[in-house]
Scaffold this motif. Structure first.
Motif, PDB file in Angstrom:
ATOM      1  N   LEU A 345       0.831  -1.204   0.000  1.00 16.76           N
ATOM      2  CA  LEU A 345       0.000   0.000   0.000  1.00 16.76           C
ATOM      3  C   LEU A 345       0.866   1.255   0.000  1.00 16.76           C
ATOM      4  O   LEU A 345       0.545   2.249  -0.666  1.00 16.76           O
ATOM      5  CB  LEU A 345      -0.923  -0.003   1.220  1.00 16.76           C
ATOM      6  N   LYS A 346       1.967   1.210   0.750  1.00 19.83           N
ATOM      7  CA  LYS A 346       2.873   2.358   0.801  1.00 19.83           C
ATOM      8  C   LYS A 346       3.558   2.579  -0.549  1.00 19.83           C
ATOM      9  O   LYS A 346       3.783   3.714  -0.978  1.00 19.83           O
ATOM     10  CB  LYS A 346       3.921   2.141   1.893  1.00 19.83           C
ATOM     11  N   MET A 347       3.902   1.489  -1.225  1.00 14.01           N
ATOM     12  CA  MET A 347       4.540   1.621  -2.531  1.00 14.01           C
ATOM     13  C   MET A 347       3.587   2.256  -3.539  1.00 14.01           C
ATOM     14  O   MET A 347       3.992   3.100  -4.348  1.00 14.01           O
ATOM     15  CB  MET A 347       5.016   0.248  -3.016  1.00 14.01           C
ATOM     16  N   VAL A 348       2.330   1.841  -3.489  1.00 10.89           N
ATOM     17  CA  VAL A 348       1.330   2.447  -4.375  1.00 10.89           C
ATOM     18  C   VAL A 348       1.161   3.920  -4.027  1.00 10.89           C
ATOM     19  O   VAL A 348       1.037   4.780  -4.912  1.00 10.89           O
ATOM     20  CB  VAL A 348      -0.012   1.702  -4.249  1.00 10.89           C
ATOM     21  N   GLU A 349       1.176   4.228  -2.730  1.00  5.90           N
ATOM     22  CA  GLU A 349       1.064   5.620  -2.289  1.00  5.90           C
ATOM     23  C   GLU A 349       2.224   6.466  -2.808  1.00  5.90           C
ATOM     24  O   GLU A 349       2.065   7.646  -3.116  1.00  5.90           O
ATOM     25  CB  GLU A 349       1.029   5.653  -0.760  1.00  5.90           C
ATOM     26  N   LYS A 350       3.411   5.853  -2.944  1.00  6.41           N
ATOM     27  CA  LYS A 350       4.590   6.585  -3.408  1.00  6.41           C
ATOM     28  C   LYS A 350       4.677   6.665  -4.926  1.00  6.41           C
ATOM     29  O   LYS A 350       5.643   7.205  -5.465  1.00  6.41           O
ATOM     30  CB  LYS A 350       5.852   5.934  -2.855  1.00  6.41           C
ATOM     31  N   GLY A 351       3.691   6.094  -5.610  1.00  6.04           N
ATOM     32  CA  GLY A 351       3.655   6.250  -7.056  1.00  6.04           C
ATOM     33  C   GLY A 351       3.813   4.979  -7.855  1.00  6.04           C
ATOM     34  O   GLY A 351       3.782   5.006  -9.086  1.00  6.04           O
ATOM     35  N   PHE A 352       3.993   3.837  -7.196  1.00  6.00           N
ATOM     36  CA  PHE A 352       4.111   2.566  -7.914  1.00  6.00           C
ATOM     37  C   PHE A 352       2.741   2.204  -8.472  1.00  6.00           C
ATOM     38  O   PHE A 352       1.767   2.100  -7.733  1.00  6.00           O
ATOM     39  CB  PHE A 352       4.615   1.483  -6.960  1.00  6.00           C
ATOM     40  N   GLN A 353       2.644   2.006  -9.768  1.00  9.49           N
ATOM     41  CA  GLN A 353       1.364   1.730 -10.403  1.00  9.49           C
ATOM     42  C   GLN A 353       0.818   0.368  -9.978  1.00  9.49           C
ATOM     43  O   GLN A 353       1.564  -0.604  -9.849  1.00  9.49           O
ATOM     44  CB  GLN A 353       1.504   1.763 -11.925  1.00  9.49           C
ATOM     45  N   ARG A 354      -0.506   0.307  -9.783  1.00 10.48           N
ATOM     46  CA  ARG A 354      -1.134  -0.946  -9.365  1.00 10.48           C
ATOM     47  C   ARG A 354      -0.911  -2.045 -10.386  1.00 10.48           C
ATOM     48  O   ARG A 354      -0.696  -3.204 -10.034  1.00 10.48           O
ATOM     49  CB  ARG A 354      -2.631  -0.737  -9.137  1.00 10.48           C
ATOM     50  N   GLU A 355      -0.965  -1.684 -11.665  1.00 10.08           N
ATOM     51  CA  GLU A 355      -0.784  -2.712 -12.688  1.00 10.08           C
ATOM     52  C   GLU A 355       0.657  -3.231 -12.719  1.00 10.08           C
ATOM     53  O   GLU A 355       0.890  -4.410 -13.000  1.00 10.08           O
ATOM     54  CB  GLU A 355      -1.171  -2.177 -14.071  1.00 10.08           C
ATOM     55  N   ASP A 356       1.630  -2.364 -12.397  1.00 14.82           N
ATOM     56  CA  ASP A 356       3.022  -2.818 -12.318  1.00 14.82           C
ATOM     57  C   ASP A 356       3.218  -3.766 -11.141  1.00 14.82           C
ATOM     58  O   ASP A 356       3.941  -4.766 -11.233  1.00 14.82           O
ATOM     59  CB  ASP A 356       3.965  -1.621 -12.181  1.00 14.82           C
ATOM     60  N   LEU A 357       2.566  -3.442 -10.030  1.00  6.93           N
ATOM     61  CA  LEU A 357       2.623  -4.329  -8.868  1.00  6.93           C
ATOM     62  C   LEU A 357       1.990  -5.670  -9.196  1.00  6.93           C
ATOM     63  O   LEU A 357       2.502  -6.731  -8.829  1.00  6.93           O
ATOM     64  CB  LEU A 357       1.901  -3.679  -7.684  1.00  6.93           C
ATOM     65  N   ALA A 358       0.880  -5.635  -9.927  1.00  6.35           N
ATOM     66  CA  ALA A 358       0.202  -6.868 -10.316  1.00  6.35           C
ATOM     67  C   ALA A 358       1.093  -7.721 -11.208  1.00  6.35           C
ATOM     68  O   ALA A 358       1.145  -8.949 -11.074  1.00  6.35           O
ATOM     69  CB  ALA A 358      -1.107  -6.542 -11.029  1.00  6.35           C
ATOM     70  N   ILE A 359       1.801  -7.081 -12.141  1.00  9.78           N
ATOM     71  CA  ILE A 359       2.705  -7.815 -13.026  1.00  9.78           C
ATOM     72  C   ILE A 359       3.824  -8.469 -12.223  1.00  9.78           C
ATOM     73  O   ILE A 359       4.202  -9.624 -12.464  1.00  9.78           O
ATOM     74  CB  ILE A 359       3.287  -6.877 -14.098  1.00  9.78           C
TER      75      ILE A 359
END
Length: 565
Positions: A345-359
């Motif tokens: 959640l923190k990584m997404v908050e810092k700008g990491f895209q959800r789709e990149d995390l999913a990949i």
């Protein structure tokens, strides 16, 4: 309705040509594997420990004369089986494994939504405290022990002991998904005002999935032959993980409009995804009702009423070594609780895209399955907890690394090199988690008593699951509690600083924007909570887990069985 019954010795009789020596090799769930032979009560002697005798001198008297003689001579039947030659899976076992994978798959889909993708979607709109409220939806899966005796004891004979629960639970799951698909868009458009309703709906979904899991766990003990029983955890690994990652990884990727545009694939909405799995739940339930026949289990004079099973659970929990196991499970995962609950959640908050995390997680998925098979071989034999213990250190190390990644996270867009680094870190971190799951699942499979079917497995898994569930609420609440945020408002040449109760969610930022300010986080509670969790994890591992685990796995299987009166 009928009460649950079982054969006195817990054995499922097989034709002679199918009775092949077991080899203790087995796979456990997406994280499992172990060596387990037919799990039957072992001997009619008292457990040889003074502290256990003081708990009530529980007698073990469920075996035939030959087995009693072996026990009297100090032989452990299941340990002997560990050295037998391996056997080939029969076609019947292979079909049973496919069925179990499908049933666990249906169970994993709602779990992936409630515990994975939905919190990520809500993160943009809710504070960590509000996410902590939604995190309560995962609790039924950790508390299913409370109603598992009912599932184990009550059923319709005409339908089948396990199908009596699996079929209606899957129909209810499908119906709930249908209802959600028709209303989810309204709820997700304004989640801050619908947190309670969303939590209730997904809690209900997880509750019925957990009930289905109790029945499937119990059916696995009789659906597979005794020689192949250890592969039940393999089916759980493949099915549950596939369902979870389909709802978490795959759905998050295809739900992203940017991902759909980039790769030229259709945009998948949450409503459409729920409708698809609604149809699948109905279809599998219909097939079970019409096509699949459930074998009747042998009758027994052992009292298997609901009251008797609850008493059995209490008798098991009074054993000294079971109490040690419970304490170990409840706090074992606290060391990496902050990493699992808040890091992504923190990584997404810092700008990491959800789709990149999913990949990244999608790439990790085949490594998890492979890791489960490899760890299975490591877990067989007399030390099933060995991989579970060894994997603690790398898992704590990766939790520390994840915290540092959040701290030094670069300003988006991230480079390909950093993305590859995240993928590698994710793969090794999840591999350590998989190894731990394999070890503990192997241990549970080895010591479980089929005489009370799914209830014994649920008893053991309850405390394992609870150890990973209960800290999540406190972690997310702690992130907000220890955070210090300010809404800085520029007024001419001066700057007005207003302390904000929460200045992270859309609601908090909107309130600050209305004042003409900007949210500034001065102290991020995530790092404080992460440090506290990891410090406790290291201390508890060294002082309690390591000596206790070695003691518990040295006990004979018979020590974990109690007499059914």
């Amino acid at each position: 309705m009928s009460r649950r019954t079982a054969s006195r010795n817990g054995r499922i009789q097989k034709p002679k040509d199918e009775r092949v020596p077991a080899d203790a090799q087995a796979m456990s769930s997406s994280f499992s594997g172990i060596s387990v032979s037919p799990r039957t009560p072992k001997a009619s002697h008292r457990i040889g420990h003074e502290d256990e005798e003081s708990e009530g001198d529980v007698e073990l008297s469920l075996l035939g004369e030959d087995e009693r003689q072996q026990a009297a001579n100090g032989l452990d039947l299941e340990e002997q089986a560990d050295h037998s030659t391996p056997h080939e899976l029969s076609s019947e076992d292979k079909r049973a494994m496919v069925l179990l994978c499908v049933l666990y798959l249906i169970q994993g889909v709602p779990l992936g939504l409630a515990l994975g993708s939905v919190p990520f979607i809500l993160r943009e709109h809710l504070s960590y405290s509000q996410l902590a409220t939604f995190a309560l939806s995962g609790y039924p899966y950790s508390l299913k022990l409370l109603w598992s005796p009912i599932v184990d004891s009550v059923f319709f004979v005409s339908i089948g002991r396990r199908k009596s629960w699996i079929i209606p639970m899957q129909i209810i799951i499908g119906t709930l998904m249908l209802y959600l698909s028709l209303n989810v868009q309204v709820l997700m458009d304004d989640p801050s005002n619908h947190v309670t309703q969303l939590t209730f709906l997904f809690t209900s979904l997880v509750f019925f999935s957990a009930t289905q899991d109790i029945a499937v766990d119990g059916w696995a003990l009789t659906l597979l032959s005794p020689e192949s029983l250890s592969y039940a955890s393999t089916c759980q690994t493949i099915g549950l993980n596939t369902g979870f990652f389909a709802s978490f990884t795959v759905f998050l990727a295809f739900n992203s409009e940017a991902f759909a545009a980039k790769w030229g694939v259709p945009h998948l909405t949450l409503s459409a995804y729920l409708k698809f799995w609604c149809v699948m739940s109905y279809a599998v339930s219909l097939w079970l009702l019409i096509v699949k026949k459930e074998k009747k289990e042998p009758l027994s004079d052992v009292d298997m009423s609901i009251k008797a099973v609850y008493k059995q659970i209490w008798a098991i929990c009074k054993l000294r070594h079971v109490q040690l196991l419970i304490v170990m499970h409840l706090f074992a995962k606290l060391g990496f609780a902050a990493n699992e609950a808040a890091t992504s959640l923190k990584m997404v908050e810092k700008g990491f895209q959800r789709e990149d995390l999913a990949i990244a997680v999608l790439i990790d998925f085949p490594f998890q399955i492979t890791g489960g098979w490899l760890a299975a071989n490591w877990s067989r034999g007399d030390h099933p907890l060995r991989p579970w213990l060894y994997a603690f250190w790398p898992r704590l190390g990766f939790a520390l690394m994840s915290t540092l990644i959040v701290y030094y996270f670069p300003t988006p867009p991230i480079t390909m090199g950093f993305f590859v680094f995240l993928v590698v870190q994710t793969v090794f971190s999840s591999f350590a988690s998989t190894v731990q799951f394999v070890g503990i699942s192997a241990f549970h499979t080895k010591i479980s008593d089929p005489l009370i079917g799914g209830t014994y497995m649920t008893l053991l898994n309850t405390f394992t699951n609870m150890g990973g569930t209960w800290p999540k609420w406190f972690v997310l609440k702690g992130v907000d509690l220890f955070s210090v945020a300010s809404c800085k408002i520029q007024e001419g040449t001066s700057e007005l600083v207003v302390k904000a109760s929460e200045c992270v969610s859309d609601q908090g930022k909107a309130a600050c924007d209305e004042l003409g300010g900007k949210c500034i986080t001065e102290t991020d509670g995530y790092y404080i909570v992460s440090a506290l969790c990891m410090l406790f994890g290291v201390g508890f591992l060294v002082l309690y887990i390591m000596p206790t685990a070695r003691k518990l796995q040295a006990l004979p299987t018979s020590a974990w069985r109690v007499k059914m009166s």
